[in-house]
Design an enzyme around this catalytic site. Structure first.
Site, PDB file in Angstrom:
ATOM      1  N   HIS A  76      18.012 109.637  75.542  1.00  0.00           N
ATOM      2  CA  HIS A  76      18.566 108.721  76.533  1.00  0.00           C
ATOM      3  C   HIS A  76      20.014 108.334  76.226  1.00  0.00           C
ATOM      4  O   HIS A  76      20.908 108.533  77.034  1.00  0.00           O
ATOM      5  CB  HIS A  76      17.700 107.463  76.649  1.00  0.00           C
ATOM      6  CG  HIS A  76      18.172 106.529  77.708  1.00  0.00           C
ATOM      7  ND1 HIS A  76      18.038 106.801  79.050  1.00  0.00           N
ATOM      8  CD2 HIS A  76      18.812 105.331  77.628  1.00  0.00           C
ATOM      9  CE1 HIS A  76      18.562 105.817  79.752  1.00  0.00           C
ATOM     10  NE2 HIS A  76      19.043 104.912  78.912  1.00  0.00           N
ATOM     11  N   HIS A 127      29.670 101.917  77.788  1.00  0.00           N
ATOM     12  CA  HIS A 127      28.625 102.253  76.820  1.00  0.00           C
ATOM     13  C   HIS A 127      29.273 103.055  75.692  1.00  0.00           C
ATOM     14  O   HIS A 127      29.292 104.277  75.731  1.00  0.00           O
ATOM     15  CB  HIS A 127      27.513 103.083  77.466  1.00  0.00           C
ATOM     16  CG  HIS A 127      26.684 102.330  78.444  1.00  0.00           C
ATOM     17  ND1 HIS A 127      25.792 101.357  78.062  1.00  0.00           N
ATOM     18  CD2 HIS A 127      26.614 102.399  79.796  1.00  0.00           C
ATOM     19  CE1 HIS A 127      25.203 100.861  79.129  1.00  0.00           C
ATOM     20  NE2 HIS A 127      25.684 101.471  80.190  1.00  0.00           N
TER      21      HIS A 127
END
Length: 146
Positions: free
Chosen positions: A51, A61
């Site tokens: 993921h 991120h």
């Protein structure tokens, strides 16, 4: 939480970004055994799916989110000659040149190409912004609906 399957000429390993991955952990021990069982004559392609990306130049991120898992499991994947890592999490597309140990692989054949495809089916808008300077290991990055 983790498993593997064979799809035609590919051995695909599904790994868990949210479980312990260090030496001695169940996931690390399982991956060690799984990689040792691969017959590259029957399944010449090794593909890992997880993921959270280990290589990303997206500021929303950052790479630090997957750093621990990369430190724990990347040496196993590199030693086995893994061909490709697919991941999501970042709502954007990014593909790397062959990478290893946090940077460009030298020679390139010693590394793994990573593709982040977290934009497919995205309804939450794109993860913005990118780092202003595209790293040398990043081959292509874009906001697109994959």
């Amino acid at each position: 939480l983790w498993y593997s399957l064979e799809a035609g000429p590919a051995h695909v390993m599904m790994l868990c970004s949210y479980a312990a991955s260090g030496p001695g952990s169940p996931q690390h021990e399982w991956l060690t055994r799984d990689l040792a069982s691969v017959d590259r004559r029957r399944t010449p392609w090794l593909i890992a799916v997880l993921h959270t990306p280990w290589y990303t130049s997206n500021r929303h991120h950052p790479m630090s989110e997957g750093a621990r898992m990369r430190e724990d499991l990347e040496p196993l994947l590199l030693a086995a000659g893994t061909d490709l890592v697919l991941n999501g999490h970042v709502h954007a597309y990014e593909r790397t040149h062959p990478v290893a140990r946090g940077g460009l692989a030298s020679p390139p054949e010693s590394g793994i190409t990573h593709i982040t495809v977290g934009d497919g089916g995205n309804r939450e808008h794109f993860a913005r912004p990118w780092e202003p300077q595209q790293p040398a290991w990043s081959a292509l990055r874009e906001y697109a609906y994959g």
